[in-house]
Enzyme design. Structure first.
Site, mmCIF file in Angstrom:
data_model
loop_
_atom_site.group_PDB
_atom_site.id
_atom_site.type_symbol
_atom_site.label_atom_id
_atom_site.label_comp_id
_atom_site.label_asym_id
_atom_site.label_seq_id
_atom_site.Cartn_x
_atom_site.Cartn_y
_atom_site.Cartn_z
ATOM 1 C CG ASP A 177 1.967 -4.837 2.321
ATOM 2 O OD1 ASP A 177 3.197 -4.921 2.484
ATOM 3 O OD2 ASP A 177 1.323 -3.795 2.539
ATOM 4 C CG ASN A 195 -0.248 -0.069 2.521
ATOM 5 O OD1 ASN A 195 0.683 0.690 2.775
ATOM 6 N ND2 ASN A 195 -0.669 -0.986 3.389
ATOM 7 N N GLY A 202 -5.940 -8.699 -5.237
ATOM 8 C CA GLY A 202 -6.583 -9.057 -3.979
ATOM 9 C C GLY A 202 -7.629 -8.029 -3.607
ATOM 10 C CB VAL A 203 -8.094 -5.912 -0.555
ATOM 11 C CG1 VAL A 203 -8.204 -7.063 0.423
ATOM 12 C CG2 VAL A 203 -6.751 -5.237 -0.468
ATOM 13 C CE1 TYR A 204 -5.174 -1.807 -1.945
ATOM 14 C CE2 TYR A 204 -3.642 -1.175 -3.660
ATOM 15 C CZ TYR A 204 -4.051 -1.126 -2.342
ATOM 16 O OH TYR A 204 -3.329 -0.395 -1.425
#
Length: 178
Positions: free
Chosen positions: A39, A29, A123-125
């Site tokens: 990460d 991030n 992923g979360v992005y």
């Protein structure tokens, strides 16, 4: 895309923190101070030295890359890059391509011969894996001819489904070259 370039690309399924390569890429991030997914796993495996090194860097804009030692990882270096949060706009593809381009150039500047990438922004992005795969492979293949020192690029995917997307895309490229 030449056969020589395609032969320098490899797909694996597994844990990026266990790879014995010169550098692994962290899908970070903007703060570089750790997070979830890849990460968080890289920060946990590398130990507190990585967090301290990242604090000193002071963050990283989307699409750019920064390098630190690997600390307790088998890899000598961690190259941190910040992928875009997927919005469906054309800038997403440009920023994601910049992640691969800038990471590879930074690797070459640090005499990295082997490098491993996760599926940045998938992923979360929320980046769709098929689009991200095409950008990752095509950008890498376009940059590699300028970077003769990089001998092997590994795309390491956590899930078998993501690995299958990369395998299918690379196999199609290889068949088109025969």
């Amino acid at each position: 895309m030449t056969r020589d370039i395609l032969d320098r690309l490899e797909v694996q399924q597994g844990d990026i923190t266990r790879l014995r390569v010169d550098a692994i890429v962290n899908a970070a991030n903007r703060s570089l101070l750790g997070g979830g997914g890849v990460d968080g796993a890289i920060h946990r495996a590398a130990g507190p030295g990585l967090l301290e090194a990242c604090r000193k860097i002071g963050g990283c804009p989307t699409g750019e890359a920064r390098i630190t030692p690997g600390y307790r990882l088998p890899a000598a270096y961690v190259i941190h890059t910040v992928g875009p949060v997927y919005s469906g706009k054309s800038q997403d593809a440009r920023l994601l391509a910049d992640c691969y381009r800038n990471s590879l150039r930074l690797a070459a500047e640090n005499t990295v011969r082997t490098i491993a990438f996760p599926a940045i922004s998938c992923g979360v992005y929320g980046y769709p894996i098929q689009e991200a795969c095409t950008i990752a492979v095509d950008t890498t293949a376009a940059v590699l001819p300028e970077l003769s020192g990089i001998e092997k690029v590994i795309f390491i995917l956590f899930s078998s489904g993501d690995k299958a997307v990369y395998d299918t895309y690379l196999e199609g490229l290889k068949q088109a070259r025969q």
